[in-house]
Design a protein around this motif. Sequence first.
Motif, PDB file in Angstrom:
ATOM      1  N   LEU A  69     -14.354   5.212 -18.581  1.00  0.00           N
ATOM      2  CA  LEU A  69     -13.367   5.430 -17.535  1.00  0.00           C
ATOM      3  C   LEU A  69     -13.436   4.727 -16.556  1.00  0.00           C
ATOM      4  O   LEU A  69     -14.207   4.240 -15.794  1.00  0.00           O
ATOM      5  CB  LEU A  69     -13.765   7.115 -17.141  1.00  0.00           C
ATOM      6  CG  LEU A  69     -13.736   8.060 -18.109  1.00  0.00           C
ATOM      7  CD1 LEU A  69     -14.270   9.477 -17.814  1.00  0.00           C
ATOM      8  CD2 LEU A  69     -12.297   8.322 -18.844  1.00  0.00           C
ATOM      9  N   ALA A  70     -12.030   4.185 -16.040  1.00  0.00           N
ATOM     10  CA  ALA A  70     -12.004   3.065 -14.963  1.00  0.00           C
ATOM     11  C   ALA A  70     -10.722   3.439 -14.071  1.00  0.00           C
ATOM     12  O   ALA A  70     -10.075   4.500 -14.302  1.00  0.00           O
ATOM     13  CB  ALA A  70     -11.764   1.878 -15.623  1.00  0.00           C
ATOM     14  N   CYS A  71     -10.554   2.481 -12.902  1.00  0.00           N
ATOM     15  CA  CYS A  71      -9.461   2.528 -12.097  1.00  0.00           C
ATOM     16  C   CYS A  71      -8.936   1.197 -12.008  1.00  0.00           C
ATOM     17  O   CYS A  71      -9.789   0.216 -11.988  1.00  0.00           O
ATOM     18  CB  CYS A  71      -9.771   2.996 -10.752  1.00  0.00           C
ATOM     19  SG  CYS A  71     -10.479   4.840 -10.579  1.00  0.00           S
ATOM     20  N   ASP A  72      -7.692   1.042 -11.822  1.00  0.00           N
ATOM     21  CA  ASP A  72      -7.068  -0.235 -11.668  1.00  0.00           C
ATOM     22  C   ASP A  72      -7.153  -0.512 -10.395  1.00  0.00           C
ATOM     23  O   ASP A  72      -7.548   0.037  -9.439  1.00  0.00           O
ATOM     24  CB  ASP A  72      -5.481  -0.332 -12.425  1.00  0.00           C
ATOM     25  CG  ASP A  72      -4.742   0.547 -11.370  1.00  0.00           C
ATOM     26  OD1 ASP A  72      -4.952   0.809 -10.346  1.00  0.00           O
ATOM     27  OD2 ASP A  72      -3.685   0.847 -11.946  1.00  0.00           O
ATOM     28  N   PRO A  73      -7.100  -1.797  -9.954  1.00  0.00           N
ATOM     29  CA  PRO A  73      -7.053  -2.254  -8.489  1.00  0.00           C
ATOM     30  C   PRO A  73      -6.423  -1.439  -7.313  1.00  0.00           C
ATOM     31  O   PRO A  73      -6.769  -1.553  -6.127  1.00  0.00           O
ATOM     32  CB  PRO A  73      -6.432  -3.698  -8.599  1.00  0.00           C
ATOM     33  CG  PRO A  73      -6.554  -4.418 -10.003  1.00  0.00           C
ATOM     34  CD  PRO A  73      -6.477  -2.922 -10.764  1.00  0.00           C
ATOM     35  N   ALA A  74      -5.346  -0.810  -7.929  1.00  0.00           N
ATOM     36  CA  ALA A  74      -4.531   0.024  -6.953  1.00  0.00           C
ATOM     37  C   ALA A  74      -5.359   1.372  -6.880  1.00  0.00           C
ATOM     38  O   ALA A  74      -4.807   2.150  -6.009  1.00  0.00           O
ATOM     39  CB  ALA A  74      -3.192   0.196  -7.081  1.00  0.00           C
ATOM     40  N   GLY A  75      -6.258   1.897  -7.595  1.00  0.00           N
ATOM     41  CA  GLY A  75      -6.672   3.018  -7.848  1.00  0.00           C
ATOM     42  C   GLY A  75      -6.438   4.014  -8.780  1.00  0.00           C
ATOM     43  O   GLY A  75      -6.985   5.227  -8.960  1.00  0.00           O
ATOM     44  N   ALA A  76      -5.675   3.539  -9.824  1.00  0.00           N
ATOM     45  CA  ALA A  76      -5.150   4.552 -10.588  1.00  0.00           C
ATOM     46  C   ALA A  76      -6.056   4.654 -11.928  1.00  0.00           C
ATOM     47  O   ALA A  76      -6.555   3.704 -12.679  1.00  0.00           O
ATOM     48  CB  ALA A  76      -3.721   4.057 -11.251  1.00  0.00           C
ATOM     49  N   PRO A  77      -6.519   5.889 -12.194  1.00  0.00           N
ATOM     50  CA  PRO A  77      -7.642   6.111 -13.041  1.00  0.00           C
ATOM     51  C   PRO A  77      -6.992   5.979 -14.644  1.00  0.00           C
ATOM     52  O   PRO A  77      -5.741   6.362 -14.687  1.00  0.00           O
ATOM     53  CB  PRO A  77      -8.114   7.405 -12.743  1.00  0.00           C
ATOM     54  CG  PRO A  77      -7.725   7.935 -11.552  1.00  0.00           C
ATOM     55  CD  PRO A  77      -6.326   7.260 -11.347  1.00  0.00           C
ATOM     56  N   PHE A  78      -7.718   5.495 -15.456  1.00  0.00           N
ATOM     57  CA  PHE A  78      -7.443   5.477 -16.806  1.00  0.00           C
ATOM     58  C   PHE A  78      -8.554   5.294 -17.654  1.00  0.00           C
ATOM     59  O   PHE A  78      -9.655   5.088 -17.064  1.00  0.00           O
ATOM     60  CB  PHE A  78      -6.378   4.414 -17.138  1.00  0.00           C
ATOM     61  CG  PHE A  78      -6.989   2.859 -17.054  1.00  0.00           C
ATOM     62  CD1 PHE A  78      -7.414   2.142 -17.956  1.00  0.00           C
ATOM     63  CD2 PHE A  78      -7.095   2.397 -15.627  1.00  0.00           C
ATOM     64  CE1 PHE A  78      -7.897   0.902 -17.951  1.00  0.00           C
ATOM     65  CE2 PHE A  78      -7.769   1.070 -15.697  1.00  0.00           C
ATOM     66  CZ  PHE A  78      -8.114   0.200 -16.768  1.00  0.00           C
ATOM     67  N   GLY A  79      -8.513   5.534 -19.060  1.00  0.00           N
ATOM     68  CA  GLY A  79      -9.607   5.589 -20.038  1.00  0.00           C
ATOM     69  C   GLY A  79      -9.230   4.508 -20.755  1.00  0.00           C
ATOM     70  O   GLY A  79      -8.035   3.845 -20.942  1.00  0.00           O
ATOM     71  N   VAL A  80     -10.272   4.034 -21.698  1.00  0.00           N
ATOM     72  CA  VAL A  80     -10.452   3.066 -22.515  1.00  0.00           C
ATOM     73  C   VAL A  80     -10.933   3.675 -23.674  1.00  0.00           C
ATOM     74  O   VAL A  80     -11.973   4.343 -23.618  1.00  0.00           O
ATOM     75  CB  VAL A  80     -11.178   1.705 -22.026  1.00  0.00           C
ATOM     76  CG1 VAL A  80     -11.288   0.662 -23.098  1.00  0.00           C
ATOM     77  CG2 VAL A  80     -10.383   1.075 -20.862  1.00  0.00           C
ATOM     78  N   TRP A  81     -10.430   3.383 -24.886  1.00  0.00           N
ATOM     79  CA  TRP A  81     -10.986   3.945 -26.149  1.00  0.00           C
ATOM     80  C   TRP A  81     -11.205   3.132 -27.020  1.00  0.00           C
ATOM     81  O   TRP A  81     -10.132   2.235 -27.580  1.00  0.00           O
ATOM     82  CB  TRP A  81     -10.000   5.069 -26.699  1.00  0.00           C
ATOM     83  CG  TRP A  81     -10.716   5.700 -27.876  1.00  0.00           C
ATOM     84  CD1 TRP A  81     -10.337   5.350 -29.264  1.00  0.00           C
ATOM     85  CD2 TRP A  81     -11.939   6.578 -27.970  1.00  0.00           C
ATOM     86  NE1 TRP A  81     -10.823   6.304 -30.165  1.00  0.00           N
ATOM     87  CE2 TRP A  81     -12.156   6.896 -29.491  1.00  0.00           C
ATOM     88  CE3 TRP A  81     -12.885   7.003 -27.184  1.00  0.00           C
ATOM     89  CZ2 TRP A  81     -13.041   7.495 -30.099  1.00  0.00           C
ATOM     90  CZ3 TRP A  81     -13.840   7.966 -27.773  1.00  0.00           C
ATOM     91  CH2 TRP A  81     -13.711   8.318 -28.993  1.00  0.00           C
TER      92      TRP A  81
END
Length: 266
Positions: free
Chosen positions: A123-135
Amino acid sequence: MTEVWGSTRQHSTRGVRHAPGTPCWTSLLAHDLESIKSFYSGLFGWAYYNPGPRRLGPYVRATIDGQDVAGIGGPAPGRRLPSAWTTYLASDDADRTAEWIRSSCGTVGVGPLAAENAGRLVLACDPAGAPFGVWQGERPAQPAGAPGTPARHELVTRRASSVVAFYQGLFGYETDPVDPAGADSLTLRLAGRPVAVIHGVGAALPRTRGPHWMTSFEVPDTDAAARRVTELGGRVLTPPHESAAGRVATVADPEGAVFTVLRSAR
């Protein structure tokens, strides 16, 4: 001509392994799991099953006609996080992807960790702060285009140009403008196939949410779905209207998790 949206993937006997960068899963963090299950069952006709113990808290998978379409989980004990949908992007190596995110001004909040025997997640965030997941791992094949299934994944951020290089470096996306006339939107493609959109909205970005990935769910009638959302205790944030993707409405479930209902353009 309407483009066919879907995943670039490789099939196996156990499931589907998606090409790196493909949106391969969407999962909701909810606090009152039983109440939220009832909401989405009433809206989309989802059924549910429990896949087993979860390290991050209670979890169920939503199904349509016996096929997995989304996940709904509760917070881990002692954690209070806002209710929200998370888009997961496929990876061949979650550990290496997490290292790249950290070295490229992103943030890794959870993982990499094993999700039972199914795969590995981040579970991560991009440089602008948008959360996303990696599977990393296989996912069951989803019934594409059926009502109640994810139809589209869109990153809503302030400026598309501020984050596109991050995602291109991460997964090698090709890009082109959604609207050549000048709208701040880019289509992300893998092997020429559209898989997601980055949409820059500038000052229109909700202050209470910040940059975020948005999941659109297919419905046969957007207006009827929006009315059903309110009947079930949710809210309509943006009324049904025509868009390049089809007739769409932005809505929130009773806990405030935002998503869109979409009758895709035919």
